[in-house]
Every structure is written in structure tokens, then in C-alpha cells.
Scaffold this motif. Sequence first.
Motif, PDB file in Angstrom:
ATOM      1  N   GLU A 309     -38.466  54.888 -36.422  1.00  8.18           N
ATOM      2  CA  GLU A 309     -39.304  53.700 -36.828  1.00  8.18           C
ATOM      3  C   GLU A 309     -38.978  53.240 -38.110  1.00  8.18           C
ATOM      4  O   GLU A 309     -38.803  51.739 -38.416  1.00  8.18           O
ATOM      5  CB  GLU A 309     -40.778  54.359 -36.998  1.00  8.18           C
ATOM      6  N   LEU A 310     -38.153  53.785 -38.763  1.00 12.04           N
ATOM      7  CA  LEU A 310     -37.479  53.149 -40.130  1.00 12.04           C
ATOM      8  C   LEU A 310     -36.470  52.242 -39.906  1.00 12.04           C
ATOM      9  O   LEU A 310     -36.368  51.244 -40.378  1.00 12.04           O
ATOM     10  CB  LEU A 310     -36.998  54.250 -41.332  1.00 12.04           C
ATOM     11  N   SER A 311     -35.552  52.841 -38.868  1.00 10.19           N
ATOM     12  CA  SER A 311     -34.516  52.056 -38.587  1.00 10.19           C
ATOM     13  C   SER A 311     -34.861  50.605 -37.976  1.00 10.19           C
ATOM     14  O   SER A 311     -34.285  49.686 -37.899  1.00 10.19           O
ATOM     15  CB  SER A 311     -33.575  52.947 -37.631  1.00 10.19           C
ATOM     16  N   ARG A 312     -36.014  50.747 -37.275  1.00  8.75           N
ATOM     17  CA  ARG A 312     -36.465  49.633 -36.709  1.00  8.75           C
ATOM     18  C   ARG A 312     -37.343  48.558 -37.560  1.00  8.75           C
ATOM     19  O   ARG A 312     -37.478  47.472 -37.116  1.00  8.75           O
ATOM     20  CB  ARG A 312     -37.433  49.810 -35.488  1.00  8.75           C
ATOM     21  N   SER A 313     -37.768  48.939 -38.539  1.00 12.99           N
ATOM     22  CA  SER A 313     -38.578  48.345 -39.518  1.00 12.99           C
ATOM     23  C   SER A 313     -37.963  48.115 -41.162  1.00 12.99           C
ATOM     24  O   SER A 313     -38.411  49.146 -41.964  1.00 12.99           O
ATOM     25  CB  SER A 313     -40.013  48.870 -39.880  1.00 12.99           C
ATOM     26  N   PRO A 314     -36.720  47.427 -41.332  1.00 14.35           N
ATOM     27  CA  PRO A 314     -36.320  47.436 -42.787  1.00 14.35           C
ATOM     28  C   PRO A 314     -37.267  46.807 -43.606  1.00 14.35           C
ATOM     29  O   PRO A 314     -38.273  46.158 -43.323  1.00 14.35           O
ATOM     30  CB  PRO A 314     -35.270  46.393 -42.359  1.00 14.35           C
ATOM     31  N   PHE A 315     -36.950  47.216 -44.901  1.00 17.97           N
ATOM     32  CA  PHE A 315     -37.876  46.904 -45.878  1.00 17.97           C
ATOM     33  C   PHE A 315     -37.778  45.448 -46.370  1.00 17.97           C
ATOM     34  O   PHE A 315     -36.554  45.023 -46.396  1.00 17.97           O
ATOM     35  CB  PHE A 315     -37.429  47.752 -47.236  1.00 17.97           C
TER      36      PHE A 315
END
Length: 363
Positions: A309-315
Motif C-alpha cells: 500500500e505504501l508503494s502505491r501511495s507516495p507521500f
Amino acid sequence: MWKKIWKKINQKSRYDNEPQRSVVLLRCVYLILFVYYIIFFLLMGAVSVASGKPLRVSWIALISTFLTILLFWLTYHQRIRRNLILYVILELVWLTGFVYIFGWSCGAQQIMFVLLVLVYFSFYDALPQKAAFTVGLFLFRFALFYYTLTHDPYSALEGNLSLILQVWSSMSFFTLMGVICGFYSSNIETADKALVLYNQQLQKMASADPLTGIWNRRSMLTFLHRQMEQSPDRAFSVGMGDIDLFKRVNDNYGHDCGDAVLKWLTKQLQSKLEGVGQICRWGGEEFLVYFAEKNGDEAVSFLMDFTMELSRSPFQWNGKEIPVTMTFGVEEYDFRSDLDTLIKKADEKLYIGKEGGRNQVVF
């Protein structure tokens, strides 16, 4: 009108460093006494008219009324200690005259209990001095009582007048006692509440990470030790996580961005962990995750979903997308190892993952 009156009562003394609550309380006491003396004066007047006999003693209440007004005014111009002493003198003089005129059955001696409470809570004297005042007040009361046993009252109370005076005196003195106790009990309650809130704030500061608001290392270790002591047969797993290449974020975008990443990532992980486990900031960009009643495979599955999920949702930062990934090391409780060993093994697997390319979960 009531707001103006209360504002006047709360007006500060001309002197600095005066206990404002005691000043306000004394003014309230004087207002109650003002009403007490006025009604007493009217009561004596009504008795005088009904009996056809002038009761000169009613003028004592009128004089006391004017003295009360004077002492009320002095609360704005004299120090509280002097005002309290004047109040004690006024009440003792009134009590002496009252008992001398009407005898012991008038009920005025109840004022002594009011004086005792007020002196103990308002005077900042040592306990021996307050004890001496208590003894003196007792001796004064005993002397008045002895006098009434050996002398007839100046003006004997007839009919229901004795009962009326008893009731009115009791109502007035119970009102005074209630106001005084109410003032100081609310003061104590306020202080206690402030102390509790302050201690809670200190406890929170000592147990929480100041940046992210989640537990710090100390809190997590305390929690885990307690869990292992209370439920030694309960299965759990721990995961040690680290933000990949976090130094580059600080170097390229500044520490404000780095702090924002830590807060954002904490919220992401907290949201996913709800009802599953606990999280703490272990230090720097490291986080420790506790999985209640989950084995290692279940913890790995959870963390792999999170890393994807982190990889698909950059900051998002000032219109820019910053990729944020994490690496985790997972260790399952084997019912033999101590807590330090479990965390050390999870940390070792974390570094295996970082050396193996990052953005992965190692078990």
C-alpha cells in the motif's frame, strides 16, 4: 444587575499578593451578615409593635449592620489578615452582647463554629497558633455559658420569640458555614483537578513520542513486559520497521518534510493496526509493531500488505510525490525467549532486509 454585583465582589484588593478567594469569601460573609442583621432588626421591630413595648436591643442589630457595611468597604482597602481579625472581633462582640441580652437560648453561640472554620482555612499561621485560637474560643464559649448560668438575661425571651431567634440564627449560621465550606472545598477540588490533569500531562509526555503522539520505546517495553507476565502462554509477534533511505528525504526536502513523513506514516500504520496490535516509535525512523495473538506468518502477511500500500501511495509534499517505503524484520514469540532476545532477532532480520534491497519483510 447580579453580574455587576458579582463583579464588584470579585474586585481585587489594592494590595498585591493577597489571596483573592479569601477576600471574595469574606465579602460574601459580610453580605450574609448584612441580611441577618437587617432581618433581626425588622424582627425586633415587629415584636416591639406587637407587644407595645419598645425593644431597645434592636438598635444593636442596626449598629452591627453599619459596622458590617464599614468592614465590607475595608476589604477593598485593607489587607485580608487585618480584615479577618476585624471580622472575628465583630462576631465576638455581637455574640457577647446577644448572649448578655437574651441568654444562652438565643442560639447565637453557633457563630463560634463559623469563626473556627474560617480562621483555620483563611489564616496562614502555624498550627500551634490556630490551636491556641481554638482553645481561646473554647474558653470564651465556656465563660459565656457560665455567665448565663449565674445571671439572668437582660431581656428574657417570651413566647415563640426564643424559637424564632433559634431558627433564624441557625439558618443564618448554617448558610455561612455552607458558603465557607463550599468556597474552600471547590478550591481544593480545583487544585486537585489541576494536579491530576498536570500529572496526566506529565505521564503522557513521558510515555508518548512528542512528534507522532504514539508510544515511545519506554511505553512499549512496559506494555510488552506486562503482557508477558500476565499472559505467558499468549502468542504474539513483533516487527521492527525502518523507513528506507529516510536520510535522503531530510537532505533533499528538509527536516520539516521528514517530520511530516513520520507523522503521515504513523497515521497509515495506526489506521491499519486498529484492533490488531500496537505501535511505538522505537527511535529515529524506526518503529516497533506488536501483533497480539498472531504468529509470524500472519504478521508477515499483514506487513507485506502494508508495504505494498505504501508503494502505491507516495507521500505528497508541496505538490511533489515522494516515494516512501519500509523494511521490516519479524520475530514470533517462541514461549522461551525473553523480550530483549525477541526484539534483537527482529532487528537483525530488519538489517538483513535492508542489505537485501529494502522494501521487504523478512521472517
